[in-house]
Write a protein that holds these residues in place. Structure first.
Motif, mmCIF file in Angstrom:
data_model
loop_
_atom_site.group_PDB
_atom_site.id
_atom_site.type_symbol
_atom_site.label_atom_id
_atom_site.label_comp_id
_atom_site.label_asym_id
_atom_site.label_seq_id
_atom_site.Cartn_x
_atom_site.Cartn_y
_atom_site.Cartn_z
ATOM 1 N N VAL A 1 29.609 -35.423 -78.617
ATOM 2 C CA VAL A 1 29.866 -34.623 -77.429
ATOM 3 C C VAL A 1 30.220 -33.209 -77.843
ATOM 4 O O VAL A 1 30.581 -32.957 -78.994
ATOM 5 C CB VAL A 1 31.007 -35.194 -76.560
ATOM 6 N N GLN A 2 30.122 -32.297 -76.891
ATOM 7 C CA GLN A 2 30.564 -30.932 -77.123
ATOM 8 C C GLN A 2 32.049 -30.798 -76.833
ATOM 9 O O GLN A 2 32.637 -31.595 -76.110
ATOM 10 C CB GLN A 2 29.768 -29.956 -76.259
ATOM 11 N N GLY B 1 34.464 -32.079 -73.793
ATOM 12 C CA GLY B 1 33.915 -33.268 -73.184
ATOM 13 C C GLY B 1 34.819 -34.474 -73.337
ATOM 14 O O GLY B 1 35.918 -34.392 -73.878
ATOM 15 N N LEU C 1 34.987 -38.979 -73.978
ATOM 16 C CA LEU C 1 34.414 -40.247 -74.396
ATOM 17 C C LEU C 1 35.421 -41.345 -74.110
ATOM 18 O O LEU C 1 36.629 -41.102 -74.118
ATOM 19 C CB LEU C 1 34.076 -40.260 -75.884
#
Length: 115
Positions: free
Chosen positions: A12-13, A16, A18
């Motif tokens: 992910v950037q 972001g 998760l």
């Protein structure tokens, strides 16, 4: 046999989110203290978060306010919700179960955060 199966890792950037999952089997899940640990390249294995049998939680200072550990005893699963991710969160994340007779580790799942 005791098994801890992790899922939810990925790339992910920065900024972001998760959600990691750890599905447990082979022991009395509700009696185990569960934890998430991580190891970045070239660094030690460090505690990220723990949750007690009663649901009490603790966090490393580096993730406090951004990560949330939870457990669903009916599903024998522990979760790690990771928000506002930073590049320094990049690591292999491992699930751990602590029982009165010993501890077990999951296989680890890679989390990569890019800028």
């Amino acid at each position: 046999q005791v098994q801890l199966v992790e899922s939810g890792g990925g790339s992910v950037q920065a900024g972001g989110s998760l959600r990691l999952s750890c599905a447990a089997s082979g022991f009395t899940f509700r009696s185990a203290i569960m934890g998430w640990y991580r190891q970045a390249p070239g660094k030690s294995l460090d505690l990220v978060a723990r949750i007690s049998t009663g649901g009490s939680t603790s966090y490393a200072d580096s993730v406090k306010g951004r990560f949330t550990i939870s457990r669903d005893n009916a599903k024998n699963t522990v979760f790690l919700q990771m928000n506002s991710l930073k590049p320094e969160d990049t690591a292999v994340y491992l699930c751990r179960a602590e029982m009165p007779y010993g501890a077990y580790w999951g296989q680890g799942t890679q989390v990569t955060v890019s800028s």
